[in-house]
Scaffold this motif. Structure first.
Motif, PDB file in Angstrom:
ATOM      1  N   GLU A  46       0.825  -1.209   0.000  1.00 40.80           N
ATOM      2  CA  GLU A  46       0.000   0.000   0.000  1.00 40.80           C
ATOM      3  C   GLU A  46       0.852   1.248   0.000  1.00 40.80           C
ATOM      4  O   GLU A  46       0.439   2.289  -0.485  1.00 40.80           O
ATOM      5  CB  GLU A  46      -0.945   0.012   1.212  1.00 40.80           C
ATOM      6  N   GLU A 188       0.528   0.148 -15.005  1.00 42.19           N
ATOM      7  CA  GLU A 188      -0.562   0.745 -14.264  1.00 42.19           C
ATOM      8  C   GLU A 188      -0.782   0.010 -12.946  1.00 42.19           C
ATOM      9  O   GLU A 188      -0.544  -1.176 -12.843  1.00 42.19           O
ATOM     10  CB  GLU A 188      -1.844   0.635 -15.085  1.00 42.19           C
ATOM     11  N   ASN A 190      -3.893  -0.218 -10.161  1.00 38.85           N
ATOM     12  CA  ASN A 190      -5.192   0.171  -9.606  1.00 38.85           C
ATOM     13  C   ASN A 190      -5.230  -0.377  -8.197  1.00 38.85           C
ATOM     14  O   ASN A 190      -5.372  -1.588  -8.021  1.00 38.85           O
ATOM     15  CB  ASN A 190      -6.345  -0.431 -10.403  1.00 38.85           C
ATOM     16  N   GLU A 191      -5.090   0.486  -7.220  1.00 33.36           N
ATOM     17  CA  GLU A 191      -5.000   0.030  -5.837  1.00 33.36           C
ATOM     18  C   GLU A 191      -6.172  -0.871  -5.489  1.00 33.36           C
ATOM     19  O   GLU A 191      -7.307  -0.586  -5.833  1.00 33.36           O
ATOM     20  CB  GLU A 191      -4.972   1.216  -4.873  1.00 33.36           C
ATOM     21  N   GLY A 192      -5.851  -1.933  -4.770  1.00 33.28           N
ATOM     22  CA  GLY A 192      -6.895  -2.830  -4.297  1.00 33.28           C
ATOM     23  C   GLY A 192      -7.348  -3.806  -5.348  1.00 33.28           C
ATOM     24  O   GLY A 192      -8.199  -4.642  -5.097  1.00 33.28           O
ATOM     25  N   GLN A 193      -6.819  -3.710  -6.555  1.00 32.96           N
ATOM     26  CA  GLN A 193      -7.284  -4.603  -7.594  1.00 32.96           C
ATOM     27  C   GLN A 193      -6.126  -5.293  -8.314  1.00 32.96           C
ATOM     28  O   GLN A 193      -5.959  -6.501  -8.201  1.00 32.96           O
ATOM     29  CB  GLN A 193      -8.147  -3.825  -8.572  1.00 32.96           C
ATOM     30  N   GLN A 194      -5.340  -4.544  -9.035  1.00 31.97           N
ATOM     31  CA  GLN A 194      -4.278  -5.183  -9.798  1.00 31.97           C
ATOM     32  C   GLN A 194      -3.159  -4.214 -10.134  1.00 31.97           C
ATOM     33  O   GLN A 194      -3.314  -3.006 -10.056  1.00 31.97           O
ATOM     34  CB  GLN A 194      -4.853  -5.757 -11.089  1.00 31.97           C
ATOM     35  N   ILE A 196      -0.177  -3.861 -13.279  1.00 30.95           N
ATOM     36  CA  ILE A 196       0.274  -4.400 -14.557  1.00 30.95           C
ATOM     37  C   ILE A 196       1.678  -3.892 -14.837  1.00 30.95           C
ATOM     38  O   ILE A 196       1.962  -2.704 -14.684  1.00 30.95           O
ATOM     39  CB  ILE A 196      -0.672  -3.968 -15.701  1.00 30.95           C
ATOM     40  N   VAL A 214       0.667  -9.463 -14.742  1.00 27.99           N
ATOM     41  CA  VAL A 214      -0.501  -8.888 -14.081  1.00 27.99           C
ATOM     42  C   VAL A 214      -0.555  -9.459 -12.668  1.00 27.99           C
ATOM     43  O   VAL A 214      -0.637 -10.668 -12.494  1.00 27.99           O
ATOM     44  CB  VAL A 214      -1.798  -9.247 -14.831  1.00 27.99           C
ATOM     45  N   LEU A 216      -2.670  -9.731  -9.389  1.00 24.07           N
ATOM     46  CA  LEU A 216      -4.014  -9.505  -8.837  1.00 24.07           C
ATOM     47  C   LEU A 216      -3.899  -9.377  -7.331  1.00 24.07           C
ATOM     48  O   LEU A 216      -3.263 -10.205  -6.686  1.00 24.07           O
ATOM     49  CB  LEU A 216      -4.917 -10.699  -9.150  1.00 24.07           C
ATOM     50  N   PHE A 217      -4.524  -8.358  -6.777  1.00 24.04           N
ATOM     51  CA  PHE A 217      -4.453  -8.180  -5.324  1.00 24.04           C
ATOM     52  C   PHE A 217      -5.782  -8.513  -4.673  1.00 24.04           C
ATOM     53  O   PHE A 217      -6.423  -7.676  -4.052  1.00 24.04           O
ATOM     54  CB  PHE A 217      -4.019  -6.759  -4.990  1.00 24.04           C
ATOM     55  N   THR A 218      -6.202  -9.732  -4.871  1.00 26.25           N
ATOM     56  CA  THR A 218      -7.467 -10.173  -4.282  1.00 26.25           C
ATOM     57  C   THR A 218      -7.175 -10.927  -3.002  1.00 26.25           C
ATOM     58  O   THR A 218      -6.044 -11.375  -2.798  1.00 26.25           O
ATOM     59  CB  THR A 218      -8.195 -11.087  -5.256  1.00 26.25           C
ATOM     60  N   ASP A 219      -8.176 -11.093  -2.139  1.00 27.24           N
ATOM     61  CA  ASP A 219      -7.889 -11.815  -0.896  1.00 27.24           C
ATOM     62  C   ASP A 219      -7.831 -13.318  -1.169  1.00 27.24           C
ATOM     63  O   ASP A 219      -8.127 -13.790  -2.256  1.00 27.24           O
ATOM     64  CB  ASP A 219      -8.875 -11.438   0.219  1.00 27.24           C
ATOM     65  N   THR A 222     -10.822 -15.296  -2.787  1.00 27.14           N
ATOM     66  CA  THR A 222     -11.089 -14.861  -4.151  1.00 27.14           C
ATOM     67  C   THR A 222      -9.998 -15.363  -5.094  1.00 27.14           C
ATOM     68  O   THR A 222     -10.277 -15.823  -6.200  1.00 27.14           O
ATOM     69  CB  THR A 222     -11.166 -13.331  -4.207  1.00 27.14           C
ATOM     70  N   ALA A 226     -10.460 -17.710  -8.271  1.00 25.83           N
ATOM     71  CA  ALA A 226     -10.018 -17.289  -9.600  1.00 25.83           C
ATOM     72  C   ALA A 226      -9.117 -18.351 -10.224  1.00 25.83           C
ATOM     73  O   ALA A 226      -9.180 -18.610 -11.421  1.00 25.83           O
ATOM     74  CB  ALA A 226      -9.275 -15.957  -9.504  1.00 25.83           C
TER      75      ALA A 226
ATOM     76  N   ILE B  89      -1.176   4.388   4.982  1.00 29.22           N
ATOM     77  CA  ILE B  89      -0.915   3.152   4.255  1.00 29.22           C
ATOM     78  C   ILE B  89      -0.889   3.359   2.750  1.00 29.22           C
ATOM     79  O   ILE B  89      -0.212   2.640   2.042  1.00 29.22           O
ATOM     80  CB  ILE B  89      -1.912   2.034   4.633  1.00 29.22           C
ATOM     81  N   PHE B  90      -1.604   4.338   2.240  1.00 31.79           N
ATOM     82  CA  PHE B  90      -1.599   4.532   0.790  1.00 31.79           C
ATOM     83  C   PHE B  90      -0.564   5.562   0.356  1.00 31.79           C
ATOM     84  O   PHE B  90      -0.323   5.738  -0.820  1.00 31.79           O
ATOM     85  CB  PHE B  90      -2.977   4.958   0.294  1.00 31.79           C
ATOM     86  N   ARG B 101     -11.443   6.225  -4.855  1.00 27.63           N
ATOM     87  CA  ARG B 101     -12.222   5.066  -4.441  1.00 27.63           C
ATOM     88  C   ARG B 101     -13.713   5.316  -4.588  1.00 27.63           C
ATOM     89  O   ARG B 101     -14.478   4.427  -4.919  1.00 27.63           O
ATOM     90  CB  ARG B 101     -11.898   4.712  -2.975  1.00 27.63           C
ATOM     91  N   ILE B 171     -14.927 -13.350 -11.024  1.00 27.46           N
ATOM     92  CA  ILE B 171     -14.680 -13.687  -9.624  1.00 27.46           C
ATOM     93  C   ILE B 171     -14.525 -12.427  -8.786  1.00 27.46           C
ATOM     94  O   ILE B 171     -14.919 -12.365  -7.640  1.00 27.46           O
ATOM     95  CB  ILE B 171     -13.379 -14.501  -9.501  1.00 27.46           C
ATOM     96  N   CYS B 173     -12.997  -8.005  -8.645  1.00 26.15           N
ATOM     97  CA  CYS B 173     -12.464  -6.756  -9.189  1.00 26.15           C
ATOM     98  C   CYS B 173     -13.473  -5.969 -10.024  1.00 26.15           C
ATOM     99  O   CYS B 173     -14.569  -6.425 -10.289  1.00 26.15           O
ATOM    100  CB  CYS B 173     -11.210  -7.017 -10.012  1.00 26.15           C
ATOM    101  N   SER B 274     -13.742  -8.199  -3.779  1.00 28.72           N
ATOM    102  CA  SER B 274     -12.499  -7.468  -4.028  1.00 28.72           C
ATOM    103  C   SER B 274     -12.750  -6.305  -4.961  1.00 28.72           C
ATOM    104  O   SER B 274     -12.007  -6.062  -5.912  1.00 28.72           O
ATOM    105  CB  SER B 274     -11.428  -8.376  -4.639  1.00 28.72           C
ATOM    106  N   PRO B 276     -12.548  -2.665  -5.685  1.00 30.31           N
ATOM    107  CA  PRO B 276     -11.675  -1.676  -5.048  1.00 30.31           C
ATOM    108  C   PRO B 276     -12.334  -0.318  -4.838  1.00 30.31           C
ATOM    109  O   PRO B 276     -11.920   0.682  -5.407  1.00 30.31           O
ATOM    110  CB  PRO B 276     -10.503  -1.570  -6.019  1.00 30.31           C
ATOM    111  N   LYS B 280     -13.773  -1.001   0.632  1.00 27.87           N
ATOM    112  CA  LYS B 280     -12.581  -1.818   0.855  1.00 27.87           C
ATOM    113  C   LYS B 280     -11.492  -0.961   1.506  1.00 27.87           C
ATOM    114  O   LYS B 280     -10.769  -1.440   2.380  1.00 27.87           O
ATOM    115  CB  LYS B 280     -12.095  -2.398  -0.469  1.00 27.87           C
TER     116      LYS B 280
END
Lengths: 533, 331
Positions: A46, A188, A190-194, A196, A214, A216-219, A222, A226, B89-90, B101, B171, B173, B274, B276, B280
């Motif tokens: 983060e 790129e 995208n915080e919380g998502q991915q 690249i 790529v 992926l920042f999933t928990d 998830t 995936a 944190i960001f 967001r 799934i 995003c 998930s 974003p 979240k």
């Protein structure tokens, strides 16, 4: 029917062709997966991708390159540096860097950038500890001098973990738009998502096979879902899920020093408190006989099989298998007979027949605490308590709500801790009496002058190579040390295997023994990954 | 159209000011009392590589060495000037984080809000008109069940069925893996919106439907309905021609006033998928003790909910002349 007649055959054919082409482009995307790799390995930073704040200290900084690197056998090899040497007094490092390195924006990487990176990291207050560095200075276009305030052989680890940033392009938004000389450059995030990344055309090393990555920042759940749906090529899973199968993927367990162990308070409880009022000491675990007996009694193989589903290995020290590990740490465990004897020799006997041994009216009883949300730690604590019952030690098990609660009790209770790092400074922080009670360092107030001597000698050694012997001696020098043969202030239990599922066609080469960390360590050799049909 | 009079504006502004002051004091106090030490959360597993001196440096970067009241007043001073500080944190200004967001969340919340409002209203009117019938019973059971369903659970069920088993929906995003939000097509965005929006709206439907049902029943038993029946109007005719207009008003009010719940629901739904968005970010800020971000989001959500209620108030006046005239006469 009239409608069809009005459309000329040619136009119809064209329409069909366009339609087919559209369908084709849609069908092409899975084939593209060969130069695009999708990874769900967690650990989104983060803080962003700024090495001066701590990005890249595990595995590879990806976008930046480092002066040195550790290869798959954890030997130190050169990366940006072509030559490096420590002065006689151990206070000045001189590093020469390669002349062909360029940042992804095309500008050359010079000594100025290296000096700037180190000086900046030292003052910003991130996760890079450069407290021992006085300053870094460019002494030529490709030569840098680092002055230390005191001798520190572990300083070389900063050369391995700190990615070099360009002085000209480093500022407030660098963490989100990094520019570096590493194998990849960011497209790129995208915080919380991915996130690249694509191959850096200016990279001086071998071109990586995969052009695009790529992340992926999933928990956890998830990511696993995936992977089951065939959307990712690499996914990190908890050990408990590693027993499952995912079609088209193979399990890739990686050995690690991500360890778990029981930390014992090694001083008696005399009602003393630390400066912030935390109680110190435990009258039971202060007795070395108790700690040694526990070390001998625990069946570590059983813990690996039972708690980690077999994905791990027994731990006998904080750095099993690392270059500074002492092989003498390995003991014969699961030996209840010897454990009982150690207790009896130490004066612990069960005189009232309740199955628990006593000494001078003190029952062999203590509480093991752990964060309640960490299931592995909970199972380890429960299993250990069970094993200890056999030798007459009554270990109570208590999950705590937060680290803050544990912080209050860490000097007086047995705690299930987990560490594991590629930097031996960790050993110093865990066992040196100079560090006792400072933060989480040496929380059990362990003291052994001989061990201190070795630890200090290791820090003051002339080189990293020369320091290895002292680190080993601090563990066990044949007479004394902090391992289970010695004072046993810890009972190390297990090292986890980090478990990944990777696509059947993906070859990730040899993975390093990984430190405690989230997924990133596996990317340490990502330039060498290939796709095999 | 004298709904928005100066005194009305002044009153509302005063109330907003009061709410924001109280919310920020309360939130700051709660966060300071939280057992999560942000520095510990930040350093995490790097504990053993970081010396005590370096830890002190991190504390200073975040200004945590000062006592809580002092930190509050510094924060307040900046907040008044529109600077909500830097998210720990960001590593970005709080306003930027919230802005980015919220745009993502807005898609989700807006679609869920419209869907649940529309669907809930129709279901409510249908149930209320046909009170006691099979349709009514089905709608009621559906609403009672859904009203007591946690949204994260609903999300997990939908995810298991439609994404994992059937493979129809993504799934996670907000866009497909490897595609950046700027390049994503409208269809890709909508595709990724389906499940989270469905989760939120399926649950949001319940409250609106039950409420509308009650009002419809009242309206169907009113004198004007009786009069219409006497003139030979059918039940459906009475419901859609006469009752709906009277039922719509409370429904709209409720819908706008439910923005708070929508916000809360999106926190859970975004976590499951998930997605974003702001929800979240809230969870991350909470777990990792990011005080500036948490305060920023709290203030933002307070304004958001306040705005919802304000719109409801104004709409009431615009849509129902009786209220407006009533207030004027009262003067």
């Amino acid at each position: 029917m009239r409608v069809f007649k009005t459309i000329p055959a040619g136009r119809l054919a064209l329409a069909l062709a366009v339609g087919l082409m559209l369908l084709c482009t849609m069908a092409v995307s899975p084939v593209l997966a060969k130069d695009t790799l999708t990874l769900a390995i967690q650990g989104e930073p983060e803080d962003g991708y700024d090495p001066t704040l701590g990005w890249g200290r595990y595995g590879s900084p990806l976008f930046q390159s480092t002066l040195l690197r550790r290869d798959e056998n954890l030997n130190i090899v050169k990366d940006l540096a072509t030559r490096y040497a420590l002065s006689q007094d151990g206070l000045t490092w001189t590093v020469t860097i390669r002349e062909d390195a360029r940042f992804s924006d095309g500008t050359p990487l010079t000594a100025e950038d290296v000096a700037y990176t180190f000086n900046t990291a030292a003052k910003v207050g991130g996760k890079v500890d450069l407290m021992k560095m006085d300053r870094a200075e460019a002494t030529g276009k490709y030569e840098i001098e680092f002055r230390l305030t005191s001798r520190d052989s572990t300083f070389v680890n900063r050369f391995i973990s700190l990615g070099i940033v360009p002085k000209a392009a480093h500022g407030q938004d660098y963490a989100r738009k990094p520019v570096g000389s590493g194998p990849y450059m960011m497209v790129e995030w995208n915080e919380g998502q991915q996130m690249i990344a694509q191959a850096n055309p200016h990279y001086y090393g071998d071109k990586p096979f995969f052009k695009r990555l790529v992340f992926l920042f999933t928990d956890e759940d998830t990511s696993f879902a995936a992977a089951r749906a065939g959307k990712v090529d690499v996914v990190v899973v908890p050990q408990a899920l590693a027993v499952q199968t995912i079609p088209g993927m193979k399990l890739h367990p990686v050995r690690s020093v991500d360890n778990r162990g029981l930390m014992f308070p090694t001083v008696p409880d005399k009602g003393e408190k630390t400066a912030d009022g935390l109680p110190i000491g435990n009258n039971v675990t202060t007795d070395p006989a108790i700690r040694k007996a526990i070390n001998v009694a625990i069946d570590r193989k059983l813990l690996v099989a039972g708690v980690l589903e077999g994905f791990g290995r027994p731990a006998y020290g904080p750095c099993d298998g690392l270059p500074w590990d002492n092989p003498a740490n390995v003991i014969a465990d699961a030996d209840t007979e010897s454990a009982r004897k150690i207790l009896a020799d130490g004066g612990w006997k069960d005189s009232d027949g309740d199955g628990i041994v006593e000494k001078d009216g003190l029952k062999a009883e203590f509480t093991i605490i752990y964060p309640a949300t960490r299931s592995i730690r909970q199972y380890l604590a429960l299993a250990c308590a069970d094993m200890l019952k056999n030798i007459g030690i009554n270990a109570l098990v208590e999950g705590k709500r937060s680290w803050d609660e544990i912080r209050q009790l860490k000097h007086s209770r047995v705690v299930v801790f987990g560490w594991g790092s590629h930097d031996p400074i960790e050993v110093y922080h865990l066992y040196s009496s100079h560090q006792a009670g400072e933060g989480y360092n040496n929380a059990g107030f362990y003291t052994n002058p001989k061990v201190d001597e070795y630890l200090d000698a290791a820090l003051a050694a002339d080189s990293y190579e020369a320091s290895l012997e002292f680190w080993k001696k601090a563990q066990w020098d044949g007479k004394t040390g902090f391992n289970a043969r010695g004072d046993a202030p810890w009972a190390w239990l297990v090292n986890l295997d980090h478990t990944y599922f990777i696509d059947e066609h993906l070859d990730v080469g040899v993975s390093q023994v990984e430190p405690h960390g989230h997924g990133w360590p596996i990317t340490a050799n990502i330039q060498k990954w290939t796709w095999k049909d | 159209m004298n709904v928005i009079s100066p005194s009305f504006c002044l009153g509302k502004a005063g109330r907003l000011f009061l709410i924001l002051s109280l919310v920020s004091i309360l939130a700051f106090t709660l966060v300071s009392l939280s057992p999560i030490d942000p520095v510990t959360a930040y350093i995490g597993i790097d504990r053993m590589q970081i010396s005590v001196e370096q830890e002190q440096r991190i504390i200073e970067r975040w200004g945590l060495e000062k006592p809580a009241p002092e930190r509050f007043f510094i924060w307040l001073g900046n907040a008044v000037r529109g600077d909500l500080g830097q998210s720990m944190i960001f590593n970005e200004p709080v306003t930027t984080v919230i802005g980015k967001r919220f745009v993502t969340s807005l898609w989700l919340m807006a679609s869920a809000w419209l869907l649940s409002g529309g669907l809930g209203f129709v279901l409510g009117v249908v149930a209320g008109t046909n009170r006691g019938s099979l349709t009514d019973r089905i709608i009621r059971i559906y609403s009672y069940t859904l009203a007591s369903t946690p949204s994260f659970w609903m999300g997990l069920v939908l995810l298991a069925v439609f994404s994992v088993s059937l493979g129809l929906t993504p799934i996670c995003c907000a866009t497909p893996p490897g595609v950046s939000p700027d390049d994503a097509t409208l269809w890709q965005r909508l595709h990724h919106l389906i499940l989270p929006a469905a989760t939120l709206s399926l649950i949001g439907v319940a409250q609106i439907a039950l409420h509308t049902r009650e009002k419809t029943i009242d309206a169907m038993n009113s004198e004007y309905a009786l009069f219409a029946f006497a003139q030979g109007e059918s039940r459906t005719g009475v419901a859609w021609r006469h009752a709906v207009r009277n039922v719509a008003l409370p429904a709209v009010t409720l819908q706008f006033a439910s923005l708070g719940e929508l916000f809360g629901g999106s926190v859970l739904a975004e976590q499951v998928f998930s997605y974003p968005g702001l929800g979240k970010a809230t969870v991350e800020a909470g777990i990792r003790g990011d005080v500036p971000l948490l305060l920023g989001i709290t203030l933002f959500s307070a304004v958001f909910v306040f705005a919802g209620n304000l719109i409801a108030d104004i709409l009431y006046g615009v849509l129902d002349p009786r209220i407006r005239i009533g207030t004027e006469e009262a003067k």
